[in-house]
Design an enzyme around this catalytic site. Structure first.
Site, PDB file in Angstrom:
ATOM      1  CG  ASP A 179     -11.544  12.381  -2.604  1.00  0.00           C
ATOM      2  OD1 ASP A 179     -10.578  12.990  -3.106  1.00  0.00           O
ATOM      3  OD2 ASP A 179     -11.696  12.235  -1.383  1.00  0.00           O
ATOM      4  CG  ASP A 218      -0.707  13.693  -0.683  1.00  0.00           C
ATOM      5  OD1 ASP A 218      -1.758  13.465  -0.045  1.00  0.00           O
ATOM      6  OD2 ASP A 218       0.417  13.629  -0.173  1.00  0.00           O
ATOM      7  CG  ASN A 276       9.466   9.868  -2.771  1.00  0.00           C
ATOM      8  OD1 ASN A 276       8.554   9.220  -3.296  1.00  0.00           O
ATOM      9  ND2 ASN A 276       9.977  10.949  -3.321  1.00  0.00           N
ATOM     10  CD  GLU A 335       2.588   8.429   4.858  1.00  0.00           C
ATOM     11  OE1 GLU A 335       1.632   8.000   4.189  1.00  0.00           O
ATOM     12  OE2 GLU A 335       2.978   9.615   4.783  1.00  0.00           O
ATOM     13  CG  ASP A 373      -1.948   1.087   1.232  1.00  0.00           C
ATOM     14  OD1 ASP A 373      -2.568   1.291   0.164  1.00  0.00           O
ATOM     15  OD2 ASP A 373      -2.144   1.752   2.265  1.00  0.00           O
ATOM     16  CE  LYS A 379      -0.909  26.697  -5.601  1.00  0.00           C
ATOM     17  NZ  LYS A 379      -0.085  27.126  -4.491  1.00  0.00           N
TER      18      LYS A 379
HETATM   19  C1  SAM Z   1      -4.465  11.735   1.140  1.00  0.00           C
HETATM   20  S1  SAM Z   1      -3.463  10.644   2.082  1.00  0.00           S
HETATM   21  C2  SAM Z   1      -4.335   9.092   1.912  1.00  0.00           C
HETATM   22  C3  SAM Z   1      -3.975   8.122   3.001  1.00  0.00           C
HETATM   23  C4  SAM Z   1      -4.600   6.723   2.866  1.00  0.00           C
HETATM   24  N1  SAM Z   1      -4.072   6.008   1.713  1.00  0.00           N
HETATM   25  C5  SAM Z   1      -6.102   6.770   2.811  1.00  0.00           C
HETATM   26  O1  SAM Z   1      -6.678   6.413   1.765  1.00  0.00           O
HETATM   27  O2  SAM Z   1      -6.713   7.158   3.818  1.00  0.00           O
HETATM   28  C6  SAM Z   1      -2.036  10.369   1.032  1.00  0.00           C
HETATM   29  C7  SAM Z   1      -0.870   9.756   1.795  1.00  0.00           C
HETATM   30  O3  SAM Z   1       0.200   9.484   0.908  1.00  0.00           O
HETATM   31  C8  SAM Z   1       1.438   9.901   1.506  1.00  0.00           C
HETATM   32  N2  SAM Z   1       2.379  10.147   0.421  1.00  0.00           N
HETATM   33  C9  SAM Z   1       2.327  11.168  -0.476  1.00  0.00           C
HETATM   34  N3  SAM Z   1       3.350  11.086  -1.356  1.00  0.00           N
HETATM   35  C10 SAM Z   1       4.059   9.969  -1.020  1.00  0.00           C
HETATM   36  C11 SAM Z   1       5.217   9.355  -1.557  1.00  0.00           C
HETATM   37  N4  SAM Z   1       5.844   9.852  -2.609  1.00  0.00           N
HETATM   38  N5  SAM Z   1       5.668   8.226  -0.960  1.00  0.00           N
HETATM   39  C12 SAM Z   1       5.024   7.700   0.119  1.00  0.00           C
HETATM   40  N6  SAM Z   1       3.925   8.247   0.681  1.00  0.00           N
HETATM   41  C13 SAM Z   1       3.443   9.374   0.111  1.00  0.00           C
HETATM   42  C14 SAM Z   1       1.035  11.136   2.294  1.00  0.00           C
HETATM   43  O4  SAM Z   1       1.966  11.503   3.286  1.00  0.00           O
HETATM   44  C15 SAM Z   1      -0.303  10.704   2.876  1.00  0.00           C
HETATM   45  O5  SAM Z   1      -0.179  10.020   4.087  1.00  0.00           O
END
Ligand code: SAM
Length: 209
Positions: A149, A113, A87, A60, A35, A117
């Site tokens: 979403d 995320d 990352n 994460e 995940d 922009k």
């Molecule tokens: C909007 S949250 C969604 C969290 C979860 N998957 C959910 O559906 O509730 C997006 C998550 O992805 C993480 N994230 C964003 N870019 C990432 C990356 N390049 N590598 C790992 N995690 C990342 C963010 O820190 C955040 O916790």
């Protein structure tokens, strides 16, 4: 309000040391699911508790969340779950994690995320190069599940994944969830929020061919 993390920050260039499967999981032969962007790992805890015939790995970028998830995991009896901090894009590019991608049965990208922009699009997890590397590493039959979403992000992800010859869309109607990493259709935190607030959820499944 959660803090966004810029994945392009050089702090994330270094990928932490990844242990072997036998150090991560009690039974390393189980099906493996990854995940990406697992946040506090709640979704994976829910899955790992119930589906003991799968191993779950979460990555994460927010270190505090990973620390907390690891603490919670250490206090539990769960032996089919592991969290990596970093990352996901750098993780994928790192040779030491190749063995993970080669052994995955499926990957989920739940509500990544959106980075609205245009100048920030490069911060999105899904990039053509990311999908290209995945297409080289994943075995045939590996599944990718995407959910969001944000319609624009969905279109962008769909276009990026579908543009790669090695990924084919699967019609949700033809998909047998009972054999997947999430047979009970457990919801992520963001998914629960989207449902509660009656937001549209866009989702798609792809298979590596
Ligand atoms: C909007 S949250 C969604 C969290 C979860 N998957 C959910 O559906 O509730 C997006 C998550 O992805 C993480 N994230 C964003 N870019 C990432 C990356 N390049 N590598 C790992 N995690 C990342 C963010 O820190 C955040 O916790």
């Amino acid at each position: 309000m959660r803090q966004h993390v810029n994945p392009l920050n050089s702090n994330f260039n270094q990928v932490e040391k990844i242990p072997s499967f036998s150090q991560m999981f009690n039974d390393s032969k189980l099906n493996l699911h990854l995940d990406i962007g697992c946040a506090d790992g709640e979704f994976l805890f829910d899955l790992a508790l119930v589906n003991t015939s799968w191993n779950y790995l979460g990555i994460e970028i927010r270190e505090k969340l990973v620390k907390n998830a690891r603490l919670k995991l250490g206090k539990s009896e769960i032996k089919n779950l592991y969290f990596v901090f970093g990352n996901a894009n750098n993780f994928l590019n790192d040779v030491q994690s190749e063995f993970i991608f080669k052994n995955l049965k499926s990957i989920s990208l739940n509500f990544p995320d959106p980075w609205f922009k245009k100048r920030h699009y490069k911060r999105r997890v899904i990039q053509p190069e990311f999908i290209n590397i995945l297409s080289n590493l994943l075995q045939e039959g590996t599944l990718i599940f995407t959910k969001t979403d944000v319609k624009d992000l969905f279109d962008y992800m769909d276009c990026t994944i579908s543009s790669n010859f090695y990924f084919k869309k699967i019609d949700k109607k033809d998909f047998n969830y009972s054999e997947s990493f999430n047979p009970n259709k457990v919801k992520t935190n963001r998914e629960k929020y989207a449902i509660l607030n009656q937001l549209d959820i866009f989702e798609r499944i792809y298979i590596k061919i």
